[in-house]
Design an enzyme around this catalytic site. Structure first.
Site, PDB file in Angstrom:
ATOM      1  N   GLY A  84       0.812  -1.214   0.000  1.00  0.00           N
ATOM      2  CA  GLY A  84       0.000   0.000   0.000  1.00  0.00           C
ATOM      3  C   GLY A  84       0.842   1.259   0.000  1.00  0.00           C
ATOM      4  N   GLU A 144      10.329   1.826  -1.134  1.00  0.00           N
ATOM      5  CA  GLU A 144       9.881   2.140  -2.490  1.00  0.00           C
ATOM      6  C   GLU A 144       9.637   3.636  -2.636  1.00  0.00           C
ATOM      7  OE1 GLU A 144       6.665   0.371  -5.746  1.00  0.00           O
ATOM      8  OE2 GLU A 144       6.306   0.061  -3.616  1.00  0.00           O
TER       9      GLU A 144
END
Length: 334
Positions: free
Chosen positions: A169, A199
């Site tokens: 998410g 990320e």
């Protein structure tokens, strides 16, 4: 290796999202209408992970019942069989598809959707000879308790299709430190886990994931230029699930020149290469490997090392790993 050799290479993929990897044909059949490529795939000028995640709305509409999940499992295995994938870990978020029925009686629970997906993957295993494991994703925007109950339900399938848990998410909005307690409880269930971390450029999320006991890190790009954190991951033999095409599309790395694949390999990290989302990114394992050969000068022996790393890092039993090692050795000597 030539493209033809890369195509024939036995491949191990550890980071592949079910919803982002459904074929156009499957999605059109489920929706009952034609679907344009731009509805499914990100454009070349994608600016962020949040923009990238918008492409998941359409495939999630295909995952609203047990028939959809079974068909999706078979569909992704069929796609992988076309490029000699011999082991895959397919991840999905059960909570994104529960309580989606029109009436209360039609609503699914985590156990039902997981069982349906395994049924489809098992059909694919029998037909295509691909070993697999399912990784269930806790979502950062869901409550700790809902995520825990989902993982607890999935733990009933551990060793019977399910192999691990994950956290996925919007990482920038929900840092890893908020989920330390959740994964302490996950460890008590005996469930191994990987964590999407680094990320979005936050190295602290990677450090926290390592502290939590993650066996693998999804993406891990924020370790770039951080030798201390890289040493922590190397010493722990943590698998690093890199997804080059996706990582560049989401701007996890601003440009190809900054992408740390070579840096991580040279640091002795257990690097693996994966697709992330085959359809959303318009990619495949063959394309990923061809891309890193051309862009980063990855040698043939390093391609084999990436596959061997994937075997080591896989949430698979030793019998499956031994089969995979034999396939790689047969390819190497042929």
């Amino acid at each position: 290796m030539t493209i033809e050799q890369l195509q024939k290479l036995p491949k191990i993929e550890l980071h592949c999202h079910l919803d982002g990897s459904l074929s156009k044909k499957f999605i059109q059949e489920r929706l009952g209408r034609p679907v344009a490529d731009e509805e499914l795939c990100v454009s070349q000028d994608c600016t962020s992970l949040l923009e990238y995640l918008e492409k998941f709305e359409l495939p999630l509409q295909c995952l609203t019942d047990e028939e959809g999940f079974e068909g999706a499992g078979y569909d992704v295995m069929k796609t992988m069989a076309q490029e000699q994938v011999c082991y895959a870990e397919i991840r999905f978020a059960p909570l994104l598809s529960v309580k989606t029925g029109r009436t209360e009686a039609e609503q699914l629970d985590s156990k039902q959707v997981t069982a349906a997906l395994i049924k489809g993957l098992e059909r694919g295993r029998r037909e295509f000879g691909i070993d697999y494991g399912v990784i269930v994703c806790a979502m950062r925007h869901h409550s700790i308790e809902d995520n825990y109950e989902m993982i607890k339900a999935a733990s009933q399938f551990l060793g019977k299709g399910v192999c691990a848990a994950d956290l996925a998410g919007a990482e920038a909005q929900y840092p890893m430190r908020q989920f330390m307690e959740l994964f302490e409880r996950v460890k008590e269930l005996g469930m191994p886990f990987t964590i999407h971390a680094g990320e979005c450029g936050n190295a602290e999320n990677i450090a926290d994931a390592l502290k939590a006991g993650a066996a693998r890190i999804g993406h891990g790009i924020a370790m770039r230029g951080n030798p201390k954190l890289q040493k922590m991951a190397a010493d722990a033999q943590t698998g690093i699930e890199m997804c080059p095409v996706s990582n560049l599309q989401t701007k996890a790395s601003k440009c190809a020149a900054e992408y740390p694949l070579r840096e991580f390999l040279d640091a002795g990290l257990c690097v693996t290469v994966n697709t992330d989302n085959r359809t959303v990114s318009g990619t495949s394992m063959t394309k990923e490997l061809a891309f890193i050969q051309k862009t980063y000068g990855i040698r043939d022996d390093e391609i084999m090392l990436l596959m061997e790393n994937a075997v080591r890092a896989a949430f698979a039993d030793e019998a499956v790993k031994e089969r995979l090692r034999r396939k790689l050795e047969e390819f190497r000597t042929c």
